[in-house]
Design an enzyme around this catalytic site. Sequence first.
Site, PDB file in Angstrom:
ATOM      1  CG  HIS A 259      -2.286   0.714   1.059  1.00 41.28           C
ATOM      2  ND1 HIS A 259      -2.199   1.986   0.297  1.00 41.28           N
ATOM      3  CD2 HIS A 259      -3.445   0.381   1.635  1.00 41.28           C
ATOM      4  CE1 HIS A 259      -3.601   2.328   0.261  1.00 41.28           C
ATOM      5  NE2 HIS A 259      -4.195   1.557   0.979  1.00 41.28           N
TER       6      HIS A 259
ATOM      7  CG  ASP B 113     -12.066  -7.042 -20.052  1.00 41.45           C
ATOM      8  OD1 ASP B 113     -11.244  -8.198 -19.985  1.00 41.45           O
ATOM      9  OD2 ASP B 113     -12.561  -6.811 -20.968  1.00 41.45           O
TER      10      ASP B 113
END
Length: 458
Positions: A168, A387
């Site tokens: 992170h 995608d």
Amino acid sequence: MAASSLAFVARRGEPELVVPAGPTPRELKRLSDLDDQESLRFYRSVIYFYRASPSRPRADEDPARVIRDGLARALVHYYPIAGRIREIMPGRKLVVDCTGEGVVFVEADADVSLDEFGDALCPPVPCAGELLCLPESNSAAVVDRPLLYVQVTRLRCGGFVFSIQVCHSLVDAPGTTQFLQAVGELGGGGMEAPRVRPVWARELLDARDPPRPDYHHPEYELMANAADDKLRPGDRLAHRAFRFGPEEIASLREQLPPRTRARCSRFLIVSAFVWRCRTVALEYEPGDEVRFMFVVNARGKRDRPLPKGFYGNALTLGVAQTTAGELCSGPLGRAVELIAAAKARIASDDYAQSVADALVLRGRPRFTTARTYLVTDLTKSNLHEVDLGWGMPVYGGPATTTLATFHIPVPGGGITVPMCLPPRAMERFAANVRAGLSQASSRRGRPGNVESAVQSNL
């Protein structure tokens, strides 16, 4: 089979390092003063479930091969992700050593079909430990280790699970999404370069010299009697997910004064309702200070815009605070007003600059967690729309639950809120949700589907 009883063992291959597919610069890149705060020194997991695609050519059927190739090609553009974080003294400043050593990649197979995970995937994902490279942890160890871990698990049905655990300190949710979209474009999409070119520009979110915060930052201030909390490390916790559909949200909106009702967002109404229910369930004393903390994206500011393609941490934290007695005895509209006022306080274009200044001035403290309900709103994020060449995922988002939670979008305009509480508090919380929605529905003169808001995911 119910998803909660699902059990399987993934057959994992040996971990390998995927390196950039082409030459990359060897250099040190400094992380921003927002990036290297203590609270972001951990690995965030994200998981995606994809169905088999009948339109893909047979040569492209193996998702592990396609994703591995996409990773290698994307790392040419996002080469810091293939490096290692170093800590510079004095001050423990984080930098990325762009070594090109690569990211960890594991391919696996599991004798289970996508449908067996259930029709309402959300965290905690069943058997997440089999689908992630590493055990989930809040460890602050991010130095001198790979910055990204990837596992692709092929399923019996021809679908697959794609999971990542990413440092992170290097990226936030929008930055992660941007990188993963590049993986899909360069792998399954067959493109030569990503649509969005990555931009480092971390200096834009550094503190000034000398630091001079312009705003009050309660998110980094301890509250009185912080150690006297109802939630403690090591507590046994129950996990459930609560789904609020359009009907439930409309019912809650009816509880608000007319002047508030029309301009109250789904985020405000659900946050205010859940904050109250959770506070009641934890049985704080009436005089105890309680907080609602929420993540705000600093991108898109008109006067201080971050460049398109920026993939570092651009998050700030808003804080609403009151006493447990005022929150729980007051109307829902009062909780909405507290959160709305907190959003307004951090809306300024220069607020992120003030956060960076405050972090450096105070020695990078962790943000407060005692008696605090922390939420990240993912409903306006495109994290769930990555995608990889197989179309949109069945689910894309966090793999596990923690005491901090998320607003996760569901089809039809609803919101799922995962919750993690001690077992008895969870029972009280679920009862509070049911009671609050029943009250809201009766005010509208219609029964409402109260049970749809409580979805067990133990």
